[in-house]
Design a protein around this motif. Sequence first.
Motif, PDB file in Angstrom:
ATOM      1  N   MET A   1      -4.340  42.276  32.850  1.00  0.00           N
ATOM      2  CA  MET A   1      -4.974  40.977  32.975  1.00  0.00           C
ATOM      3  C   MET A   1      -5.942  40.788  31.825  1.00  0.00           C
ATOM      4  SD  MET A   1      -5.942  40.692  36.973  1.00  0.00           S
ATOM      5  CE  MET A   1      -5.443  39.115  37.606  1.00  0.00           C
ATOM      6  N   GLY A   2      -5.963  39.607  31.313  1.00  0.00           N
ATOM      7  CA  GLY A   2      -6.867  39.309  30.236  1.00  0.00           C
ATOM      8  C   GLY A   2      -8.240  38.945  30.748  1.00  0.00           C
ATOM      9  N   VAL A   3      -9.120  38.662  29.827  1.00  0.00           N
ATOM     10  CA  VAL A   3     -10.498  38.314  30.179  1.00  0.00           C
ATOM     11  C   VAL A   3     -10.540  37.026  30.982  1.00  0.00           C
ATOM     12  CG1 VAL A   3     -12.752  37.742  29.221  1.00  0.00           C
ATOM     13  CG2 VAL A   3     -11.391  39.528  28.163  1.00  0.00           C
ATOM     14  N   ALA A   4      -9.716  36.049  30.603  1.00  0.00           N
ATOM     15  CA  ALA A   4      -9.698  34.782  31.334  1.00  0.00           C
ATOM     16  C   ALA A   4      -9.269  34.984  32.784  1.00  0.00           C
ATOM     17  CB  ALA A   4      -8.773  33.792  30.638  1.00  0.00           C
ATOM     18  N   SER A   5      -8.306  35.866  33.015  1.00  0.00           N
ATOM     19  CA  SER A   5      -7.849  36.145  34.377  1.00  0.00           C
ATOM     20  C   SER A   5      -8.947  36.816  35.194  1.00  0.00           C
ATOM     21  CB  SER A   5      -6.620  37.043  34.349  1.00  0.00           C
ATOM     22  OG  SER A   5      -5.568  36.412  33.695  1.00  0.00           O
ATOM     23  N   LYS A   6      -9.680  37.722  34.564  1.00  0.00           N
ATOM     24  CA  LYS A   6     -10.771  38.399  35.269  1.00  0.00           C
ATOM     25  C   LYS A   6     -11.877  37.418  35.630  1.00  0.00           C
ATOM     26  CE  LYS A   6      -9.988  42.872  33.145  1.00  0.00           C
ATOM     27  NZ  LYS A   6     -10.496  43.892  32.237  1.00  0.00           N
ATOM     28  N   VAL A   7     -12.210  36.522  34.710  1.00  0.00           N
ATOM     29  CA  VAL A   7     -13.246  35.519  34.974  1.00  0.00           C
ATOM     30  C   VAL A   7     -12.801  34.588  36.091  1.00  0.00           C
ATOM     31  CG1 VAL A   7     -14.466  33.537  33.989  1.00  0.00           C
ATOM     32  CG2 VAL A   7     -14.261  35.646  32.677  1.00  0.00           C
ATOM     33  N   LEU A   8     -11.542  34.171  36.072  1.00  0.00           N
ATOM     34  CA  LEU A   8     -11.015  33.316  37.132  1.00  0.00           C
ATOM     35  C   LEU A   8     -11.047  34.037  38.471  1.00  0.00           C
ATOM     36  CD1 LEU A   8      -9.732  30.609  37.844  1.00  0.00           C
ATOM     37  CD2 LEU A   8      -7.514  31.648  37.385  1.00  0.00           C
ATOM     38  N   LEU A   9     -10.706  35.318  38.487  1.00  0.00           N
ATOM     39  CA  LEU A   9     -10.756  36.094  39.722  1.00  0.00           C
ATOM     40  C   LEU A   9     -12.183  36.194  40.253  1.00  0.00           C
ATOM     41  CD1 LEU A   9      -9.306  37.852  41.817  1.00  0.00           C
ATOM     42  CD2 LEU A   9      -9.697  39.795  40.296  1.00  0.00           C
ATOM     43  N   ILE A  10     -13.139  36.374  39.375  1.00  0.00           N
ATOM     44  CA  ILE A  10     -14.549  36.429  39.797  1.00  0.00           C
ATOM     45  C   ILE A  10     -14.990  35.096  40.381  1.00  0.00           C
ATOM     46  CG2 ILE A  10     -16.920  36.618  38.935  1.00  0.00           C
ATOM     47  CD1 ILE A  10     -15.872  38.816  37.042  1.00  0.00           C
ATOM     48  N   LEU A  11     -14.600  33.997  39.755  1.00  0.00           N
ATOM     49  CA  LEU A  11     -14.964  32.676  40.280  1.00  0.00           C
ATOM     50  C   LEU A  11     -14.331  32.425  41.640  1.00  0.00           C
ATOM     51  CD1 LEU A  11     -14.750  30.486  37.056  1.00  0.00           C
ATOM     52  CD2 LEU A  11     -16.800  31.276  38.244  1.00  0.00           C
ATOM     53  N   VAL A  12     -13.080  32.809  41.808  1.00  0.00           N
ATOM     54  CA  VAL A  12     -12.413  32.653  43.107  1.00  0.00           C
ATOM     55  C   VAL A  12     -13.115  33.510  44.149  1.00  0.00           C
ATOM     56  CG1 VAL A  12     -10.278  33.202  44.346  1.00  0.00           C
ATOM     57  CG2 VAL A  12     -10.173  31.978  42.185  1.00  0.00           C
ATOM     58  N   THR A  13     -13.498  34.719  43.780  1.00  0.00           N
ATOM     59  CA  THR A  13     -14.169  35.625  44.719  1.00  0.00           C
ATOM     60  C   THR A  13     -15.543  35.094  45.117  1.00  0.00           C
ATOM     61  OG1 THR A  13     -12.977  37.484  43.769  1.00  0.00           O
ATOM     62  CG2 THR A  13     -14.893  38.003  45.101  1.00  0.00           C
ATOM     63  N   ILE A  14     -16.237  34.456  44.198  1.00  0.00           N
ATOM     64  CA  ILE A  14     -17.540  33.877  44.534  1.00  0.00           C
ATOM     65  C   ILE A  14     -17.377  32.774  45.574  1.00  0.00           C
ATOM     66  CG2 ILE A  14     -19.433  32.458  43.627  1.00  0.00           C
ATOM     67  CD1 ILE A  14     -19.239  34.140  41.059  1.00  0.00           C
ATOM     68  N   LEU A  15     -16.344  31.948  45.409  1.00  0.00           N
ATOM     69  CA  LEU A  15     -16.137  30.841  46.346  1.00  0.00           C
ATOM     70  C   LEU A  15     -15.552  31.311  47.675  1.00  0.00           C
ATOM     71  CD1 LEU A  15     -14.704  28.196  43.858  1.00  0.00           C
ATOM     72  CD2 LEU A  15     -17.013  28.324  44.802  1.00  0.00           C
ATOM     73  N   LEU A  16     -14.509  32.129  47.629  1.00  0.00           N
ATOM     74  CA  LEU A  16     -13.843  32.621  48.838  1.00  0.00           C
ATOM     75  C   LEU A  16     -13.498  34.097  48.666  1.00  0.00           C
ATOM     76  CD1 LEU A  16     -11.415  29.647  49.411  1.00  0.00           C
ATOM     77  CD2 LEU A  16     -13.341  30.252  50.848  1.00  0.00           C
ATOM     78  N   PRO A  17     -14.351  35.000  49.144  1.00  0.00           N
ATOM     79  CA  PRO A  17     -14.107  36.434  48.965  1.00  0.00           C
ATOM     80  C   PRO A  17     -12.749  36.922  49.473  1.00  0.00           C
ATOM     81  CG  PRO A  17     -16.320  36.082  49.790  1.00  0.00           C
ATOM     82  CD  PRO A  17     -15.633  34.757  49.807  1.00  0.00           C
ATOM     83  N   PRO A  18     -12.240  36.450  50.632  1.00  0.00           N
ATOM     84  CA  PRO A  18     -10.933  36.950  51.067  1.00  0.00           C
ATOM     85  C   PRO A  18      -9.793  36.612  50.113  1.00  0.00           C
ATOM     86  CG  PRO A  18     -12.099  36.025  52.933  1.00  0.00           C
ATOM     87  CD  PRO A  18     -12.883  35.680  51.710  1.00  0.00           C
ATOM     88  N   VAL A  19      -9.868  35.495  49.430  1.00  0.00           N
ATOM     89  CA  VAL A  19      -8.819  35.139  48.476  1.00  0.00           C
ATOM     90  C   VAL A  19      -8.828  36.109  47.298  1.00  0.00           C
ATOM     91  CG1 VAL A  19      -7.953  33.347  46.930  1.00  0.00           C
ATOM     92  CG2 VAL A  19      -8.841  32.715  49.170  1.00  0.00           C
ATOM     93  N   GLY A  20     -10.011  36.483  46.827  1.00  0.00           N
ATOM     94  CA  GLY A  20     -10.114  37.466  45.752  1.00  0.00           C
ATOM     95  C   GLY A  20      -9.564  38.817  46.164  1.00  0.00           C
ATOM     96  N   VAL A  21      -9.826  39.212  47.403  1.00  0.00           N
ATOM     97  CA  VAL A  21      -9.297  40.483  47.913  1.00  0.00           C
ATOM     98  C   VAL A  21      -7.780  40.404  48.024  1.00  0.00           C
ATOM     99  CG1 VAL A  21      -9.228  42.009  49.921  1.00  0.00           C
ATOM    100  CG2 VAL A  21     -11.410  41.147  49.101  1.00  0.00           C
ATOM    101  N   TYR A  22      -7.265  39.281  48.479  1.00  0.00           N
ATOM    102  CA  TYR A  22      -5.818  39.120  48.595  1.00  0.00           C
ATOM    103  C   TYR A  22      -5.143  39.230  47.227  1.00  0.00           C
ATOM    104  CZ  TYR A  22      -1.253  37.113  49.496  1.00  0.00           C
ATOM    105  OH  TYR A  22       0.100  36.922  49.568  1.00  0.00           O
ATOM    106  N   ILE A  23      -5.756  38.661  46.203  1.00  0.00           N
ATOM    107  CA  ILE A  23      -5.172  38.721  44.864  1.00  0.00           C
ATOM    108  C   ILE A  23      -5.104  40.164  44.367  1.00  0.00           C
ATOM    109  CG2 ILE A  23      -5.569  38.079  42.446  1.00  0.00           C
ATOM    110  CD1 ILE A  23      -6.711  35.413  43.513  1.00  0.00           C
TER     111      ILE A  23
END
Length: 96
Positions: A1-23
């Motif tokens: 995963m690139g840096v953009a993917s990691k940043v997007l994952l962090i933003l998703v996790t901030i908004l909805l932690p279960p979605v980040g865990v699912y990813i």
Amino acid sequence: MGVASKVLLILVTILLPPVGVYIVAGCGADLLINICLTLLGYIPGHIHAFYLEYVYYERKESARQGRFTATRAPGVYSERVQSGGNGYGTVVQPVN
């Protein structure tokens, strides 16, 4: 995963932690634990989600560098997270 993917994952996790865990971990015990922790309080869900993501990326980087971590991370039930995503899937790797 690139840096953009990691940043997007962090933003998703901030908004909805279960979605980040699912990813990162997929559907399993870690997702159920994170949903319960998020329902009990928003902060415990975040702590658990970011811990799983930390373990996943740490193991992934270790495998990329050729280091193998034989010990299991405590509190992580997903084999995908434990291995850093290596060996995950059904495609057989060619033998050279």
